[in-house]
Scaffold this motif. Structure first.
Motif, PDB file in Angstrom:
ATOM      1  N   TRP A 145       0.829  -1.161  -0.061  1.00 30.67           N
ATOM      2  CA  TRP A 145       0.050   0.063  -0.102  1.00 30.67           C
ATOM      3  C   TRP A 145       0.846   1.249   0.100  1.00 30.67           C
ATOM      4  N   GLN A 146       1.997   1.185   0.793  1.00 26.23           N
ATOM      5  CA  GLN A 146       2.455   2.244   1.083  1.00 26.23           C
ATOM      6  C   GLN A 146       3.468   2.557  -0.274  1.00 26.23           C
ATOM      7  N   THR A 147       4.001   1.502  -0.999  1.00 27.78           N
ATOM      8  CA  THR A 147       4.658   1.737  -2.319  1.00 27.78           C
ATOM      9  C   THR A 147       3.776   2.167  -3.315  1.00 27.78           C
ATOM     10  N   SER A 148       2.335   1.725  -3.584  1.00 30.91           N
ATOM     11  CA  SER A 148       1.629   2.350  -4.377  1.00 30.91           C
ATOM     12  C   SER A 148       1.365   3.858  -3.860  1.00 30.91           C
ATOM     13  N   GLY A 149       1.463   4.179  -2.738  1.00 31.31           N
ATOM     14  CA  GLY A 149       1.192   5.564  -2.324  1.00 31.31           C
ATOM     15  C   GLY A 149       2.375   6.392  -2.700  1.00 31.31           C
ATOM     16  N   SER A 150       3.743   5.995  -2.750  1.00 26.57           N
ATOM     17  CA  SER A 150       4.834   6.499  -3.260  1.00 26.57           C
ATOM     18  C   SER A 150       4.432   6.867  -4.617  1.00 26.57           C
ATOM     19  N   ILE A 151       4.170   5.882  -5.572  1.00 24.41           N
ATOM     20  CA  ILE A 151       4.121   5.944  -7.133  1.00 24.41           C
ATOM     21  C   ILE A 151       2.941   6.979  -7.335  1.00 24.41           C
ATOM     22  N   LEU A 152       1.771   7.199  -6.559  1.00 24.20           N
ATOM     23  CA  LEU A 152       0.599   7.918  -6.885  1.00 24.20           C
ATOM     24  C   LEU A 152       1.010   9.381  -6.449  1.00 24.20           C
ATOM     25  N   ALA A 153       1.817   9.555  -5.362  1.00 25.94           N
ATOM     26  CA  ALA A 153       2.458  10.725  -4.847  1.00 25.94           C
ATOM     27  C   ALA A 153       3.214  11.397  -5.956  1.00 25.94           C
ATOM     28  N   GLY A 154       4.208  10.471  -6.377  1.00 22.47           N
ATOM     29  CA  GLY A 154       5.076  11.141  -7.426  1.00 22.47           C
ATOM     30  C   GLY A 154       4.201  12.045  -8.648  1.00 22.47           C
ATOM     31  N   PHE A 155       3.239  10.928  -9.163  1.00 23.09           N
ATOM     32  CA  PHE A 155       2.518  11.545 -10.240  1.00 23.09           C
ATOM     33  C   PHE A 155       1.808  13.002  -9.647  1.00 23.09           C
ATOM     34  N   LEU A 156       1.007  13.071  -8.576  1.00 23.39           N
ATOM     35  CA  LEU A 156       0.414  14.200  -7.986  1.00 23.39           C
ATOM     36  C   LEU A 156       1.377  15.376  -7.960  1.00 23.39           C
ATOM     37  N   ALA A 157       2.541  15.083  -7.428  1.00 22.22           N
ATOM     38  CA  ALA A 157       3.644  16.121  -7.325  1.00 22.22           C
ATOM     39  C   ALA A 157       3.853  16.493  -8.485  1.00 22.22           C
ATOM     40  N   LEU A 158       4.182  16.153  -9.720  1.00 26.50           N
ATOM     41  CA  LEU A 158       4.450  16.299 -10.879  1.00 26.50           C
ATOM     42  C   LEU A 158       3.277  17.065 -11.714  1.00 26.50           C
ATOM     43  N   LYS A 159       1.884  16.670 -11.290  1.00 34.10           N
ATOM     44  CA  LYS A 159       0.866  17.310 -11.968  1.00 34.10           C
ATOM     45  C   LYS A 159       0.598  18.619 -10.897  1.00 34.10           C
ATOM     46  N   TYR A 160       0.837  18.757  -9.817  1.00 31.23           N
ATOM     47  CA  TYR A 160       0.347  19.838  -8.788  1.00 31.23           C
ATOM     48  C   TYR A 160       1.342  20.367  -8.224  1.00 31.23           C
ATOM     49  N   GLY A 161       2.648  20.168  -8.454  1.00 27.80           N
ATOM     50  CA  GLY A 161       3.678  20.809  -7.810  1.00 27.80           C
ATOM     51  C   GLY A 161       4.386  20.268  -6.706  1.00 27.80           C
ATOM     52  N   TRP A 162       3.367  19.668  -5.795  1.00 30.78           N
ATOM     53  CA  TRP A 162       3.852  18.955  -4.616  1.00 30.78           C
ATOM     54  C   TRP A 162       2.924  17.936  -4.256  1.00 30.78           C
ATOM     55  N   ALA A 163       3.551  16.865  -3.338  1.00 30.45           N
ATOM     56  CA  ALA A 163       2.635  15.916  -2.755  1.00 30.45           C
ATOM     57  C   ALA A 163       3.489  15.248  -1.526  1.00 30.45           C
ATOM     58  N   ILE A 164       2.937  14.805  -0.705  1.00 30.46           N
ATOM     59  CA  ILE A 164       3.501  13.835   0.395  1.00 30.46           C
ATOM     60  C   ILE A 164       2.826  12.425   0.459  1.00 30.46           C
ATOM     61  N   ASN A 165       3.638  11.623   0.549  1.00 33.65           N
ATOM     62  CA  ASN A 165       3.112  10.217   0.924  1.00 33.65           C
ATOM     63  C   ASN A 165       3.505  10.177   2.441  1.00 33.65           C
ATOM     64  N   ILE A 166       2.396   9.904   3.242  1.00 33.15           N
ATOM     65  CA  ILE A 166       2.718   9.697   4.638  1.00 33.15           C
ATOM     66  C   ILE A 166       3.018   8.128   4.587  1.00 33.15           C
ATOM     67  N   GLY A 167       4.100   7.759   4.191  1.00 37.36           N
ATOM     68  CA  GLY A 167       4.834   6.476   4.112  1.00 37.36           C
ATOM     69  C   GLY A 167       5.924   6.342   3.208  1.00 37.36           C
ATOM     70  N   GLY A 168       6.220   5.113   2.858  1.00 40.98           N
ATOM     71  CA  GLY A 168       7.147   4.877   1.770  1.00 40.98           C
ATOM     72  C   GLY A 168       8.614   5.289   2.123  1.00 40.98           C
ATOM     73  N   GLY A 169       9.383   5.409   1.034  1.00 38.54           N
ATOM     74  CA  GLY A 169      11.007   5.777   1.353  1.00 38.54           C
ATOM     75  C   GLY A 169      11.854   4.712   1.613  1.00 38.54           C
TER      76      GLY A 169
END
Length: 366
Positions: A145-169
């Motif tokens: 779930w956290q891995t999916s969160g990082s992948i989604l957050a990366g896309f959102l960051a690129l689209k909206y300028g910033w994103a945070i995954n409360i997990g991953g790394g």
């Protein structure tokens, strides 16, 4: 440094429910936490810190943005105007097929079939005796779930300028090796899915501020083709006297910053600011996205980190990195990574709050 506002992706890992009005590109799912057979009492890692951070931020946003707040956008059926959604969930945990974009077949097989492999990677020896079906449900799925969160957050960051995954790394995991409680290579997967679904010409800057060397994604970079390697720049600040001491992986790092034990806030923050600026001004790397691995194991008292950075120092560190991204108009995604004290959740939540208090981050208006 390009405008990616209009980017799109048809991949399920980049899918999220569109918001009617305002929202936060903060990614979280209640399945992030790991708890079974009292693992949280025998492992140095706080395996419930992610839900603690989410709960802390929920209370904060309810006060700061009183129009309303919902916990999880995927489960939220209330799409009334003027409803603020502070948290976005991945649509699903990453599947074996989706992992195979980066991970080898043998690795995927080991992680799903071998209790010994999972026990070694998670550093929880009793898991050797645990049926793999239970380990899959109680340990692997939360990390997926956290891995999916990082992948989604990366896309959102690129689209909206910033994103945070409360997990991953999970920066110790590479395509064919897992260690240090890093079971899947979410950083490499985030990059690969962006290259595959958005553009293979994206330049990625990895800023790794976890106290441990980020050897997993670094080994993956070494296995990339030269044109791909040129599109990734790594700044890694770590204590060289602790795990993992991976000299091969270190050759992939563009700027290696050794941190001496007991370094304090002033010296640490000065090093970070200097080398962040040097990436652009001296090395002339122009990133489209910063992947910020924001480990809190640099905190004073951490049993593994051995540094002396205060909670205020971590808040200032995050402020420096996000301010740098904002100043130069670079998209940024934050992953939480390591942190081995029960106080880490509060420190992280307070730091994220500070980014909003200082108006470095704000809501996204659709």
């Amino acid at each position: 440094m390009s405008d990616f506002k209009n980017i799109s992706s048809n991949h399920p890992l980049h899918a999220y429910r569109k918001c009617v009005d305002h929202f936060m590109p903060i990614v979280y799912n209640s399945s992030y936490d790991v708890y079974f057979f009292k693992i949280e009492t025998i492992h140095p890692f706080d395996t419930k810190k992610w839900s603690k951070i989410a709960a802390n931020l929920e209370e904060y946003f309810k006060i700061k943005y009183p129009k309303g707040s919902s916990h999880d956008i995927i489960d939220n059926n209330n799409n009334n105007n003027n409803t603020l959604t502070y948290c976005i969930s991945p649509s699903h945990y990453i599947t074996k097929d989706e992992l195979s974009l980066v991970h080898t077949r043998s690795f995927i097989c080991r992680m799903h079939c071998s209790p010994l492999s999972v026990a070694k990677a998670s550093e929880v020896c009793p898991l050797v005796l645990c049926p793999i079906c239970i380990t899959e449900r109680k340990l692997l799925q939360p990390i997926k779930w956290q891995t999916s969160g990082s992948i989604l957050a990366g896309f959102l960051a690129l689209k909206y300028g910033w994103a945070i995954n409360i997990g991953g790394g999970f920066h110790h995991c590479s395509a064919n090796s897992a260690q240090g409680f890093c079971l899947f290579a979410d950083i490499t997967l985030t990059i690969r899915y962006l290259w595959q679904e958005v553009s293979d010409r994206l330049n990625i800057l990895i800023v790794d501020c976890d106290v441990h060397q980020g050897n997993g994604y670094a080994r993956d970079v070494l296995s990339m083709k030269p044109p791909e390697q040129k599109r990734i720049y790594i700044l890694d600040l770590f204590n060289p006297n602790i795990f993992p001491g991976d000299t091969i992986a270190e050759t992939a790092i563009n700027r290696v910053i050794y941190l001496k034990s007991k370094i304090d806030d002033k010296e640490y923050l000065s090093l970070l600011e200097f080398h962040m600026e040097a990436i652009l001004t001296t090395d002339h790397f122009k990133p489209d996205l910063i992947i910020y691995n924001a480990g809190t194991d640099i905190l004073i008292g951490d049993p593994l980190g051995r540094l002396r950075i205060s909670a205020n120092g971590i808040t200032k560190r995050d402020e420096i990195v996000f301010s740098f991204a904002k100043q130069y108009n670079i998209s940024i995604v934050m992953l939480l990574s390591g942190g081995y004290q029960r106080s880490s959740a509060q420190v992280i939540a307070q730091s994220i709050r500070n980014l909003f208090d200082k108006q470095i981050l704000d809501v996204i208006n659709n």
